[in-house]
Design a protein around this motif. Structure first.
Motif, PDB file in Angstrom:
ATOM      1  N   LEU A   1      31.665  24.478 -26.805  1.00 50.67           N
ATOM      2  CA  LEU A   1      31.683  25.865 -26.340  1.00 50.67           C
ATOM      3  C   LEU A   1      31.030  25.912 -24.971  1.00 50.67           C
ATOM      4  O   LEU A   1      29.900  25.448 -24.805  1.00 50.67           O
ATOM      5  N   ARG A   2      31.731  26.439 -23.958  1.00 49.61           N
ATOM      6  CA  ARG A   2      31.154  26.497 -22.614  1.00 49.61           C
ATOM      7  C   ARG A   2      31.621  27.760 -21.903  1.00 49.61           C
ATOM      8  O   ARG A   2      32.679  28.313 -22.212  1.00 49.61           O
TER       9      ARG A   2
ATOM     10  N   HIS B   1      26.380  18.680 -21.834  1.00 46.23           N
ATOM     11  CA  HIS B   1      27.709  19.125 -22.277  1.00 46.23           C
ATOM     12  C   HIS B   1      28.094  20.478 -21.681  1.00 46.23           C
ATOM     13  O   HIS B   1      28.976  21.153 -22.218  1.00 46.23           O
ATOM     14  N   ARG B   2      27.480  20.898 -20.599  1.00 47.01           N
ATOM     15  CA  ARG B   2      27.748  22.249 -20.078  1.00 47.01           C
ATOM     16  C   ARG B   2      29.197  22.442 -19.644  1.00 47.01           C
ATOM     17  O   ARG B   2      29.714  23.561 -19.662  1.00 47.01           O
ATOM     18  N   PHE B   3      29.849  21.377 -19.204  1.00 45.61           N
ATOM     19  CA  PHE B   3      31.221  21.494 -18.718  1.00 45.61           C
ATOM     20  C   PHE B   3      32.227  20.870 -19.695  1.00 45.61           C
ATOM     21  O   PHE B   3      33.349  20.562 -19.321  1.00 45.61           O
ATOM     22  N   GLY B   4      31.821  20.670 -20.941  1.00 42.59           N
ATOM     23  CA  GLY B   4      32.700  20.084 -21.948  1.00 42.59           C
ATOM     24  C   GLY B   4      32.100  18.808 -22.487  1.00 42.59           C
ATOM     25  O   GLY B   4      30.970  18.803 -22.981  1.00 42.59           O
ATOM     26  N   SER B   5      32.829  17.709 -22.408  1.00 41.44           N
ATOM     27  CA  SER B   5      32.310  16.418 -22.829  1.00 41.44           C
ATOM     28  C   SER B   5      31.109  16.035 -21.973  1.00 41.44           C
ATOM     29  O   SER B   5      30.975  16.478 -20.832  1.00 41.44           O
TER      30      SER B   5
ATOM     31  N   ALA C   1      26.492  27.639 -19.172  1.00 37.42           N
ATOM     32  CA  ALA C   1      26.029  27.380 -20.533  1.00 37.42           C
ATOM     33  C   ALA C   1      27.105  26.606 -21.277  1.00 37.42           C
ATOM     34  O   ALA C   1      28.305  26.865 -21.121  1.00 37.42           O
ATOM     35  N   GLY C   2      26.692  25.643 -22.100  1.00 37.09           N
ATOM     36  CA  GLY C   2      27.665  24.885 -22.867  1.00 37.09           C
ATOM     37  C   GLY C   2      26.985  23.825 -23.706  1.00 37.09           C
ATOM     38  O   GLY C   2      25.948  23.295 -23.317  1.00 37.09           O
ATOM     39  N   ASP C   3      27.579  23.506 -24.858  1.00 34.54           N
ATOM     40  CA  ASP C   3      27.010  22.485 -25.722  1.00 34.54           C
ATOM     41  C   ASP C   3      28.067  22.001 -26.702  1.00 34.54           C
ATOM     42  O   ASP C   3      29.187  22.530 -26.753  1.00 34.54           O
ATOM     43  N   ARG C   4      27.671  21.000 -27.506  1.00 36.43           N
ATOM     44  CA  ARG C   4      28.542  20.422 -28.522  1.00 36.43           C
ATOM     45  C   ARG C   4      27.888  20.553 -29.896  1.00 36.43           C
ATOM     46  O   ARG C   4      26.688  20.310 -30.033  1.00 36.43           O
TER      47      ARG C   4
END
Length: 266
Positions: free
Chosen positions: A207-208, A142-146, A188-191
């Motif tokens: 959040l990314r 999920h680093r770039f969103g979905s 960095a990114g996650d759900r």
């Protein structure tokens, strides 16, 4: 059992426990809404690593308050994440995987979960040839969103000038030969699964950001004393996507922010 089999013999292994705290400079709310306040953010974490000659496994937990004080967010801003994963090298192949749960505090407090609480990452690489520093692969997270799958190009090498690692398009880092200094640039990114205050609206927060950091290690610890690592960095192009009960789905650019980090490891 599979993780235990994958671990190297105890003579080649080492376990590490760490505590970590990261704090960001407040983000200015991007709109001209008069009642909006700055968005505050911090992160507290702890974890354990078991490292061998060809494999590493770890357990990580972090709590991240992201306080959005405007509108009617369908979440309480208290983000918890618990993950288990590792890295394995076998001949030409290199595997990185992580599975866990991530959600808001009211979800765990009331044990009211929905399917988006489950989370994971996976990346598989194959070296060009035996002994090659270059490898190609694919990774999903999920680093770039979905969640999406992206091609990856990895290069790692140690020289007299330090250890270099590049994992395009998500990571580039350097560590000095004595492991005191480090420079890291990463995506960095996650759900996190979310519930509103009444626990009726099920949604998710994404959040990314791009994160750059310079770090310095104060000693390597001995006996019961921990090693201390200090970091100073910046989060660039920070974005948050979530559901607002009145405005619907929002994708907000919080902007850029400086942060500091302290980590203790034993």
């Amino acid at each position: 059992m599979l993780f235990a089999i994958a671990l190297p013999r105890p003579a080649n292994a080492a376990g590490t426990l760490y505590l970590q705290y990261r704090h960001w400079q407040p983000y200015s709310w991007p709109s001209d809404e008069p009642t909006a306040k700055d968005v505050s953010r911090s992160q507290r974490g702890l974890g354990w690593r078991y490292q061998g000659a060809t494999s590493t496994v770890g357990l990580d937990y972090d709590y991240q308050p992201l306080r959005i004080r405007t509108g009617t967010p369908a979440h309480n801003g208290h983000l918890h994440r618990l993950t288990f994963g590792g890295e394995w090298q076998h001949n030409l192949y290199y595997l990185k995987t992580q599975v866990g749960v991530a959600g808001t505090s009211n979800m765990f407090k009331h044990q009211d979960f929905h399917r988006q609480v489950l989370n994971g990452r996976l990346a598989v690489f194959r070296a060009w040839q035996e002994g090659s520093a270059m490898s190609v692969g694919v990774g999903g997270d999920h680093r770039f969103g979905s969640f999406r799958w992206l091609p990856r190009l990895r290069w790692a090498q140690s020289t007299v000038y330090g250890h270099w690692q590049v994992d395009l398009p998500v990571l580039a880092q350097w560590q000095s030969p004595d492991q005191s200094w480090g420079v890291r640039m990463e995506r960095a990114g996650d759900r996190w699964a979310t519930l509103d205050k009444s626990r009726e609206v099920e949604s998710a927060l994404y959040l990314r950001e791009w994160r750059a950091e310079l770090s310095y290690r104060l000693g390597f610890g001995h006996d019961s004393w921990p090693a201390v690592l200090l970091g100073l960095g910046a989060s660039i192009d920070t974005r948050v996507r979530y559901q607002d009960l009145n405005a619907g789905n929002l994708d907000i650019r919080l902007g850029d922010s400086v942060f500091g980090r302290v980590m203790l490891s034993w």
